[in-house]
Motif scaffolding. Sequence first.
Motif, PDB file in Angstrom:
ATOM      1  N   ASP A  42       0.892  -1.139   0.104  1.00  0.00           N
ATOM      2  CA  ASP A  42       0.013   0.006   0.097  1.00  0.00           C
ATOM      3  C   ASP A  42       0.924   1.278  -0.056  1.00  0.00           C
ATOM      4  OD1 ASP A  42      -2.933  -1.113   0.481  1.00  0.00           O
ATOM      5  OD2 ASP A  42      -1.589  -2.157   1.818  1.00  0.00           O
ATOM      6  N   ASP A  64      -7.834   0.509  -1.254  1.00  0.00           N
ATOM      7  CA  ASP A  64      -7.065   1.762  -0.771  1.00  0.00           C
ATOM      8  C   ASP A  64      -7.220   2.902  -1.608  1.00  0.00           C
ATOM      9  OD1 ASP A  64      -4.917   3.062  -0.197  1.00  0.00           O
ATOM     10  OD2 ASP A  64      -3.675   1.645  -0.215  1.00  0.00           O
ATOM     11  N   HIS A 114      -6.065   0.981   2.918  1.00  0.00           N
ATOM     12  CA  HIS A 114      -4.814   1.408   3.119  1.00  0.00           C
ATOM     13  C   HIS A 114      -3.876   0.539   4.108  1.00  0.00           C
ATOM     14  CE1 HIS A 114      -1.282   4.029   1.958  1.00  0.00           C
ATOM     15  NE2 HIS A 114      -1.307   4.471   3.041  1.00  0.00           N
TER      16      HIS A 114
END
Length: 231
Positions: free
Chosen positions: A86, A182, A210
């Motif tokens: 991420d 995300d 995320h």
Amino acid sequence: MSDPILFIPGLLCTEALFAPQIAAFADRPIMVANHREHDSIEAIAADILEKAPERFSLVGLSMGGYIAMEIMREAPERVGKLALLDTNARPDTAEQTERRTFLIDLTRKKGFSKVPHLLYPGFVHESREDDAALKQVVVEMARETGPDAFIRQQTALINRIDARPRLGEITCPTLVLVGDGDRLTPPEIAEEIQQNIPGSELVTIEGSGHLSTLEEPQKVTFTLMKFLNRA
């Protein structure tokens, strides 16, 4: 013998970000990097390298990924395997810098207490915006980090370089992982990183935002174990 694992947390995050994964790798030496003392990515990376084992597997999430990419620039020979979770290889956009500057000013003028609550929705999958238990973990990590370190971290993020031109130089086995929901570093950003690192693999975690290590810990831990334990 397997290399030690060096985890680097994200903005306002502590070792709690990787708690499920640290527990799963209890049979291996673990180090969680301190990324709170300096206000540039380069200085943070240099400080981590000074304290790190001679050779290690490297796992960075979000800001931790930016730092991990800098470590790959400074000391690629010390990293056996790399996992970028991420994260984003691009420099800050004008809009992102404006948002960070606002949060720095808010912290200085009105205090830090509201900041974690403002950031939380963007940190997680839309289905977890009302997850009180997860939010409590995120707020506690932020409180432990504190306002001074938050300002240093945001300053480092504003001034970070474009890491994309050097991604092609990474030669160690590399995993790129991203939550499908995300909103800060969406899947297309992860795809860009994976496409620029020769031989790397991309894994998308369904139902995660995320903070994938906390949102979908079993899926992320399984993926990391398969990757880091591979001969």
